[in-house]
Design a protein around this motif. Sequence first.
Motif, PDB file in Angstrom:
ATOM      1  N   ALA A   1      22.144  51.919  10.152  1.00 16.87           N
ATOM      2  CA  ALA A   1      21.364  50.841   9.545  1.00 16.87           C
ATOM      3  C   ALA A   1      20.606  50.024  10.581  1.00 16.87           C
ATOM      4  CB  ALA A   1      22.282  49.939   8.722  1.00 16.87           C
ATOM      5  N   SER A   2      21.213  49.811  11.729  1.00 11.80           N
ATOM      6  CA  SER A   2      20.522  49.040  12.774  1.00 11.80           C
ATOM      7  C   SER A   2      20.309  49.894  14.026  1.00 11.80           C
ATOM      8  CB  SER A   2      21.319  47.778  13.107  1.00 11.80           C
ATOM      9  OG  SER A   2      22.625  48.123  13.533  1.00 11.80           O
ATOM     10  N   GLY A   3      20.301  51.211  13.848  1.00  6.90           N
ATOM     11  CA  GLY A   3      20.066  52.101  14.976  1.00  6.90           C
ATOM     12  C   GLY A   3      21.178  52.096  15.990  1.00  6.90           C
ATOM     13  N   GLU A   4      22.417  51.928  15.509  1.00 13.06           N
ATOM     14  CA  GLU A   4      23.535  51.757  16.442  1.00 13.06           C
ATOM     15  C   GLU A   4      23.904  53.017  17.215  1.00 13.06           C
ATOM     16  OE1 GLU A   4      25.330  52.288  12.289  1.00 13.06           O
ATOM     17  OE2 GLU A   4      23.831  50.984  13.129  1.00 13.06           O
ATOM     18  N   ARG A   5      23.485  54.173  16.784  1.00  6.78           N
ATOM     19  CA  ARG A   5      23.762  55.405  17.523  1.00  6.78           C
ATOM     20  C   ARG A   5      22.453  56.045  17.956  1.00  6.78           C
ATOM     21  NH1 ARG A   5      28.736  56.142  18.534  1.00  6.78           N
ATOM     22  NH2 ARG A   5      30.282  55.477  17.050  1.00  6.78           N
ATOM     23  N   MET A   6      22.341  56.352  19.258  1.00  6.63           N
ATOM     24  CA  MET A   6      21.131  56.976  19.787  1.00  6.63           C
ATOM     25  C   MET A   6      21.452  58.408  20.196  1.00  6.63           C
ATOM     26  SD  MET A   6      18.639  56.062  22.990  1.00  6.63           S
ATOM     27  CE  MET A   6      18.125  54.506  22.321  1.00  6.63           C
ATOM     28  N   PHE A   7      20.548  59.305  19.849  1.00  7.27           N
ATOM     29  CA  PHE A   7      20.740  60.719  20.135  1.00  7.27           C
ATOM     30  C   PHE A   7      19.582  61.252  20.954  1.00  7.27           C
ATOM     31  CE2 PHE A   7      23.120  59.667  16.429  1.00  7.27           C
ATOM     32  CZ  PHE A   7      24.320  60.334  16.618  1.00  7.27           C
ATOM     33  N   GLY A   8      19.905  62.204  21.815  1.00  2.62           N
ATOM     34  CA  GLY A   8      18.891  62.894  22.590  1.00  2.62           C
ATOM     35  C   GLY A   8      18.681  64.278  22.011  1.00  2.62           C
ATOM     36  N   ILE A   9      17.430  64.640  21.849  1.00  2.59           N
ATOM     37  CA  ILE A   9      17.076  65.975  21.381  1.00  2.59           C
ATOM     38  C   ILE A   9      16.347  66.652  22.532  1.00  2.59           C
ATOM     39  CG2 ILE A   9      15.816  67.343  19.677  1.00  2.59           C
ATOM     40  CD1 ILE A   9      15.970  64.820  17.832  1.00  2.59           C
ATOM     41  N   ARG A  10      17.001  67.613  23.148  1.00  2.00           N
ATOM     42  CA  ARG A  10      16.426  68.335  24.289  1.00  2.00           C
ATOM     43  C   ARG A  10      15.843  69.634  23.753  1.00  2.00           C
ATOM     44  NH1 ARG A  10      17.324  68.228  30.000  1.00  2.00           N
ATOM     45  NH2 ARG A  10      18.613  66.447  29.503  1.00  2.00           N
ATOM     46  N   ILE A  11      14.562  69.809  23.994  1.00  2.00           N
ATOM     47  CA  ILE A  11      13.860  71.008  23.566  1.00  2.00           C
ATOM     48  C   ILE A  11      13.572  71.853  24.808  1.00  2.00           C
ATOM     49  CG2 ILE A  11      11.796  71.921  22.428  1.00  2.00           C
ATOM     50  CD1 ILE A  11      13.548  70.251  20.543  1.00  2.00           C
ATOM     51  N   THR A  12      13.893  73.129  24.745  1.00  2.00           N
ATOM     52  CA  THR A  12      13.624  74.037  25.860  1.00  2.00           C
ATOM     53  C   THR A  12      12.717  75.161  25.369  1.00  2.00           C
ATOM     54  OG1 THR A  12      15.565  75.387  25.386  1.00  2.00           O
ATOM     55  CG2 THR A  12      15.858  73.567  26.931  1.00  2.00           C
ATOM     56  N   ASN A  13      12.061  75.844  26.311  1.00  2.00           N
ATOM     57  CA  ASN A  13      11.198  76.945  25.886  1.00  2.00           C
ATOM     58  C   ASN A  13      11.674  78.300  26.391  1.00  2.00           C
ATOM     59  OD1 ASN A  13      10.442  76.935  28.537  1.00  2.00           O
ATOM     60  ND2 ASN A  13       8.275  76.577  28.177  1.00  2.00           N
ATOM     61  N   SER A  14      12.910  78.362  26.908  1.00  2.00           N
ATOM     62  CA  SER A  14      13.431  79.642  27.370  1.00  2.00           C
ATOM     63  C   SER A  14      14.953  79.661  27.259  1.00  2.00           C
ATOM     64  CB  SER A  14      13.034  79.894  28.826  1.00  2.00           C
ATOM     65  OG  SER A  14      13.761  79.046  29.697  1.00  2.00           O
ATOM     66  N   ALA A  15      15.492  80.859  27.197  1.00  2.00           N
ATOM     67  CA  ALA A  15      16.949  81.011  27.142  1.00  2.00           C
ATOM     68  C   ALA A  15      17.593  80.509  28.428  1.00  2.00           C
ATOM     69  CB  ALA A  15      17.309  82.480  26.895  1.00  2.00           C
ATOM     70  N   THR A  16      16.911  80.679  29.554  1.00  2.00           N
ATOM     71  CA  THR A  16      17.439  80.228  30.843  1.00  2.00           C
ATOM     72  C   THR A  16      17.568  78.707  30.880  1.00  2.00           C
ATOM     73  OG1 THR A  16      16.448  82.130  31.923  1.00  2.00           O
ATOM     74  CG2 THR A  16      17.068  80.281  33.338  1.00  2.00           C
ATOM     75  N   ALA A  17      16.517  78.002  30.462  1.00  2.00           N
ATOM     76  CA  ALA A  17      16.557  76.537  30.445  1.00  2.00           C
ATOM     77  C   ALA A  17      17.611  76.042  29.454  1.00  2.00           C
ATOM     78  CB  ALA A  17      15.184  75.973  30.089  1.00  2.00           C
ATOM     79  N   GLN A  18      17.740  76.725  28.333  1.00  2.00           N
ATOM     80  CA  GLN A  18      18.737  76.358  27.324  1.00  2.00           C
ATOM     81  C   GLN A  18      20.148  76.525  27.890  1.00  2.00           C
ATOM     82  OE1 GLN A  18      18.220  74.985  24.456  1.00  2.00           O
ATOM     83  NE2 GLN A  18      19.621  75.730  22.911  1.00  2.00           N
ATOM     84  N   ALA A  19      20.403  77.656  28.547  1.00  2.85           N
ATOM     85  CA  ALA A  19      21.732  77.913  29.115  1.00  2.85           C
ATOM     86  C   ALA A  19      22.071  76.914  30.212  1.00  2.85           C
ATOM     87  CB  ALA A  19      21.801  79.342  29.660  1.00  2.85           C
ATOM     88  N   ARG A  20      21.094  76.568  31.032  1.00  2.26           N
ATOM     89  CA  ARG A  20      21.308  75.593  32.110  1.00  2.26           C
ATOM     90  C   ARG A  20      21.701  74.236  31.524  1.00  2.26           C
ATOM     91  NH1 ARG A  20      17.055  77.069  35.104  1.00  2.26           N
ATOM     92  NH2 ARG A  20      15.667  75.808  33.847  1.00  2.26           N
ATOM     93  N   ALA A  21      20.973  73.774  30.504  1.00  2.00           N
ATOM     94  CA  ALA A  21      21.274  72.484  29.876  1.00  2.00           C
ATOM     95  C   ALA A  21      22.646  72.525  29.190  1.00  2.00           C
ATOM     96  CB  ALA A  21      20.183  72.121  28.876  1.00  2.00           C
ATOM     97  N   ALA A  22      22.972  73.623  28.522  1.00  2.00           N
ATOM     98  CA  ALA A  22      24.259  73.751  27.842  1.00  2.00           C
ATOM     99  C   ALA A  22      25.410  73.758  28.852  1.00  2.00           C
ATOM    100  CB  ALA A  22      24.286  75.021  27.005  1.00  2.00           C
ATOM    101  N   ARG A  23      25.204  74.397  29.991  1.00  2.00           N
ATOM    102  CA  ARG A  23      26.232  74.423  31.035  1.00  2.00           C
ATOM    103  C   ARG A  23      26.542  73.017  31.544  1.00  2.00           C
ATOM    104  NH1 ARG A  23      24.368  78.926  32.957  1.00  2.00           N
ATOM    105  NH2 ARG A  23      22.873  77.938  34.335  1.00  2.00           N
ATOM    106  N   ARG A  24      25.482  72.204  31.753  1.00  2.00           N
ATOM    107  CA  ARG A  24      25.692  70.819  32.210  1.00  2.00           C
ATOM    108  C   ARG A  24      26.509  70.026  31.190  1.00  2.00           C
ATOM    109  NH1 ARG A  24      20.334  71.382  34.244  1.00  2.00           N
ATOM    110  NH2 ARG A  24      19.502  70.440  32.374  1.00  2.00           N
TER     111      ARG A  24
END
Length: 141
Positions: free
Chosen positions: A77-100
């Motif tokens: 209701a007051s934006g109490e939870r903030m979320f990050g949406i990380r968009i990647t354009n390759s499987a390598t970048a996706q795997a790197r972010a998921a590993r972190r």
Amino acid sequence: MTITEVGMRVGVGAGLLAVALLAGGCAGTPVSLDSRPTDEDSARDLARTVAGRAHCAGFEDYRLDGTTWQFTCQIGASGERMFGIRITNSATAQARAARRLADRSTPYRAGRYFLVTEFLAPGRTSTPAHLTPFPGRLVTS
């Protein structure tokens, strides 16, 4: 009705249709959750689709670097939870972010080209339940 009146009605109707089509084009169209982004605009479209599925508010660009794009949105209701949406354009970048995220034991939602995490203020904890509104598979470790 005269021919002039008919012509005016057709002209006005065509003008309204053109304005409606133009306005609709500016609003953006939801894309498939499996869409591979190729640039900032297509990454933003995918992030908006992910955020829209979760009924997020306050969508913003956070960081862009050419292969990974970060966006934020808020839920509550007051934006109490903030979320990050990380968009990647390759499987390598996706795997790197998921590993972190796995290294930090951060729960997240994952799609083919996106990851969603909760941004936390000091002292707050995230639970997998907070990620429930988002699409994608839940990863907890």
